[in-house]
Design a protein around this motif. Sequence first.
Motif, PDB file in Angstrom:
ATOM      1  N   ASN A  52       0.822  -1.212   0.000  1.00  9.91           N
ATOM      2  CA  ASN A  52       0.000   0.000   0.000  1.00  9.91           C
ATOM      3  C   ASN A  52       0.854   1.259   0.000  1.00  9.91           C
ATOM      4  O   ASN A  52       0.485   2.269  -0.601  1.00  9.91           O
ATOM      5  N   LEU A  53       1.997   1.224   0.663  1.00  6.89           N
ATOM      6  CA  LEU A  53       2.895   2.385   0.655  1.00  6.89           C
ATOM      7  C   LEU A  53       3.419   2.652  -0.757  1.00  6.89           C
ATOM      8  O   LEU A  53       3.566   3.802  -1.172  1.00  6.89           O
ATOM      9  N   TYR A  54       3.716   1.582  -1.493  1.00  6.45           N
ATOM     10  CA  TYR A  54       4.114   1.762  -2.891  1.00  6.45           C
ATOM     11  C   TYR A  54       2.961   2.362  -3.702  1.00  6.45           C
ATOM     12  O   TYR A  54       3.162   3.298  -4.488  1.00  6.45           O
ATOM     13  N   VAL A  55       1.761   1.836  -3.506  1.00  2.00           N
ATOM     14  CA  VAL A  55       0.607   2.351  -4.247  1.00  2.00           C
ATOM     15  C   VAL A  55       0.383   3.828  -3.917  1.00  2.00           C
ATOM     16  O   VAL A  55       0.013   4.619  -4.786  1.00  2.00           O
ATOM     17  N   GLN A  56       0.618   4.216  -2.672  1.00  2.00           N
ATOM     18  CA  GLN A  56       0.449   5.621  -2.288  1.00  2.00           C
ATOM     19  C   GLN A  56       1.422   6.536  -3.038  1.00  2.00           C
ATOM     20  O   GLN A  56       1.111   7.712  -3.276  1.00  2.00           O
ATOM     21  N   GLN A  57       2.591   6.017  -3.401  1.00  2.00           N
ATOM     22  CA  GLN A  57       3.511   6.830  -4.192  1.00  2.00           C
ATOM     23  C   GLN A  57       2.856   7.256  -5.499  1.00  2.00           C
ATOM     24  O   GLN A  57       3.040   8.389  -5.961  1.00  2.00           O
ATOM     25  N   VAL A  58       2.088   6.349  -6.077  1.00  2.00           N
ATOM     26  CA  VAL A  58       1.383   6.657  -7.314  1.00  2.00           C
ATOM     27  C   VAL A  58       0.113   7.446  -7.018  1.00  2.00           C
ATOM     28  O   VAL A  58      -0.196   8.443  -7.682  1.00  2.00           O
ATOM     29  N   ARG A  59      -0.622   7.007  -5.993  1.00  2.00           N
ATOM     30  CA  ARG A  59      -1.914   7.615  -5.662  1.00  2.00           C
ATOM     31  C   ARG A  59      -1.777   9.099  -5.349  1.00  2.00           C
ATOM     32  O   ARG A  59      -2.622   9.914  -5.709  1.00  2.00           O
ATOM     33  N   PHE A  60      -0.679   9.471  -4.677  1.00  2.00           N
ATOM     34  CA  PHE A  60      -0.506  10.851  -4.240  1.00  2.00           C
ATOM     35  C   PHE A  60       0.659  11.559  -4.934  1.00  2.00           C
ATOM     36  O   PHE A  60       1.138  12.582  -4.448  1.00  2.00           O
ATOM     37  N   ASN A  61       1.130  10.964  -6.054  1.00  2.00           N
ATOM     38  CA  ASN A  61       2.204  11.584  -6.840  1.00  2.00           C
ATOM     39  C   ASN A  61       3.427  11.910  -5.990  1.00  2.00           C
ATOM     40  O   ASN A  61       3.897  13.041  -5.934  1.00  2.00           O
ATOM     41  N   LEU A  62       3.942  10.898  -5.315  1.00  2.00           N
ATOM     42  CA  LEU A  62       5.084  11.092  -4.424  1.00  2.00           C
ATOM     43  C   LEU A  62       6.414  10.750  -5.083  1.00  2.00           C
ATOM     44  O   LEU A  62       7.449  10.746  -4.423  1.00  2.00           O
ATOM     45  N   GLY A  63       6.391  10.472  -6.375  1.00  2.00           N
ATOM     46  CA  GLY A  63       7.641  10.237  -7.087  1.00  2.00           C
ATOM     47  C   GLY A  63       7.864   8.781  -7.443  1.00  2.00           C
ATOM     48  O   GLY A  63       7.168   7.881  -6.948  1.00  2.00           O
ATOM     49  N   GLY A  64       8.844   8.555  -8.305  1.00  2.00           N
ATOM     50  CA  GLY A  64       9.159   7.204  -8.760  1.00  2.00           C
ATOM     51  C   GLY A  64       8.478   6.885 -10.072  1.00  2.00           C
ATOM     52  O   GLY A  64       7.442   7.461 -10.416  1.00  2.00           O
ATOM     53  N   ASP A  65       9.087   5.968 -10.829  1.00  2.00           N
ATOM     54  CA  ASP A  65       8.504   5.531 -12.083  1.00  2.00           C
ATOM     55  C   ASP A  65       7.231   4.739 -11.802  1.00  2.00           C
ATOM     56  O   ASP A  65       7.251   3.747 -11.062  1.00  2.00           O
ATOM     57  N   ARG A  66       6.110   5.161 -12.378  1.00  2.00           N
ATOM     58  CA  ARG A  66       4.813   4.566 -12.067  1.00  2.00           C
ATOM     59  C   ARG A  66       4.808   3.060 -12.277  1.00  2.00           C
ATOM     60  O   ARG A  66       4.385   2.303 -11.391  1.00  2.00           O
ATOM     61  N   ASP A  67       5.282   2.606 -13.429  1.00  2.00           N
ATOM     62  CA  ASP A  67       5.240   1.172 -13.725  1.00  2.00           C
ATOM     63  C   ASP A  67       6.093   0.372 -12.745  1.00  2.00           C
ATOM     64  O   ASP A  67       5.694  -0.703 -12.271  1.00  2.00           O
ATOM     65  N   GLN A  68       7.282   0.884 -12.433  1.00  2.00           N
ATOM     66  CA  GLN A  68       8.168   0.171 -11.522  1.00  2.00           C
ATOM     67  C   GLN A  68       7.596   0.139 -10.101  1.00  2.00           C
ATOM     68  O   GLN A  68       7.689  -0.883  -9.407  1.00  2.00           O
ATOM     69  N   VAL A  69       7.002   1.254  -9.695  1.00  2.00           N
ATOM     70  CA  VAL A  69       6.430   1.324  -8.344  1.00  2.00           C
ATOM     71  C   VAL A  69       5.250   0.357  -8.219  1.00  2.00           C
ATOM     72  O   VAL A  69       5.123  -0.365  -7.226  1.00  2.00           O
TER      73      VAL A  69
END
Length: 564
Positions: free
Chosen positions: A362-379
């Motif tokens: 879920n923490l990884y998904v939050q990176q995408v959900r809240f635009n916290l950085g990282g390559d979307r596909d890799q995250v």
Amino acid sequence: MSISDQDIRAQLRRLMDHPEFPASPQRRAFLTYVVDEYLAGRADQIKGVSIAMSVFNRDASFDQQIDPIVRLEARRLRQDIDSYYAGPGRDDPMRLSIPKGGYAPRFEQVAHPKADPVSDEVLRHEEPAPHRSSRTIWVLAGAAMICGVIWIGLSFLGAAPGRDPDLPKGPIVAVLPFESLGEAPESLAYGITQQLTTELVRFRDLWVLPLGTVERFRDSQIDPQQLRSEFDADYALEGSVQETGETLRLSARLIDLTAARYVWVRSYEIGLAPSEIYAVQDQIIRDVTGQLAGKYGLLTQDAMQLAARTAPAHRDAYDCVLEYYSYQITINLDQHGDVKACILNAVDQNPEYAEAWAVLSNLYVQQVRFNLGGDRDQVLQAADLAARRAIQADPNLATGHLMLANLLFVEGDIQGFRQAGQRAVDLNPNDGAILAHFGMRLAFAGDWDRGLAIGDRAIALNPVHPHWYHFPRVFYLFDQGDFDQALSVLDRIDMPEFFWTHLWRAALNHEIGDEAQAEAALEALLNLQPNFAVKAPDILSIWQLDDLFKQKLMNSLHQAGLSG
């Protein structure tokens, strides 16, 4: 050198006869049984089932997956043995141990070097190891000698950090036999006790002692200290059923065994009709599991407070998971990086800790959900691997299936989301956090009626639920054009560090014509999310809201003053 049977029995007597060997009578019987079986040449036949039947009075129906008594007591016995050898038994000629992964004992002769007076002095002044801890403590003592340096290391709690990975984490709870008073039916009291134990076992953040373990406390005075010393329990749940004329009075009480005080009490009064009895029995189950257990229940919140007082450098895997759930209450995104680092450390410490893998997803998904950085596909790929690792480690962990459902939802696989989410609910239907996550996403995917009903149940189960449980109702009321009521629900959400709070306050205040409040809320939103206007399409798309809803919300925000 060979070890004789006489040597082994002599070493067993040393442990049993020493006043500082802390094992309870049951654990002493456990140790005696496995040593006797070893000496009889049956070491390969020492299994959990045989121990349960010979030591813990279980019958042939014993199931280790349902009743963890042998694993639980084996963990404590290993701690008892380690504590003995770290203190009074450090000079014994033989070391007895029960290696993890089985129950057959091991015996090793120990060659003791000539005592060094400086090292002995250090050891005499060491603090005693706590009886129960989830951390591994290494005591290092060194003394410079003319001929060199002697370095002494003692492990007080064994080499493996944290609890056994196949056991639950969290506080230990004893469900005591409910008492039948007056003419109240014994069957009802017993049925409630049995059902409560069964339901609480579903929560992997609790250790629930099996019903048979505390059966002898039926019809006897409860001694909190005995429960603490014998079972290492943190809490006891007790209750009674009393017939008073035309009614039955049922009560349930939770005892904090450390403080020896009641922390939760609830009473119910009903008629004698079977339908009423069954209904209140189910209500007790829901009240107890919803308010006491779960991710945000009383028991877990107490553990969160304890973990918060632990320095980050000393937090173990379980503390890191508690920190995650504490962070989830307010979703202060400034804490996301630290929480994720702690969880990564948790899975590194304990790679079979399913709950840690689940929340990492879920923490990884939050990176995408809240635009916290990282390559979307890799995250998202990392989130998928973490969720599946959780399920692989524990197929019956509801949180693992929930986090897989959340990931599938972000990826737009609504059918897969529904299947995984329903599996999580089926595994633990009284966990408010699971219901809230699943219900919210069902609502956003267009199933408003069912999603909101599930969310309302999550709220009803636990009066101290996280405030984000109310967001789906805000979305729905906005969609229905009931802006005043949406603001009323929003007022229940005290999450000043979470940008959704200010987003909705800006949109709703604009809709009711309070532009000053809308402008202030928009300023707060942009303080938390400076590039929100640019990020908004990606943020909203993740929630699978339909295009008309997203357009309506963005129009409200633009009219409130959002530019870009």
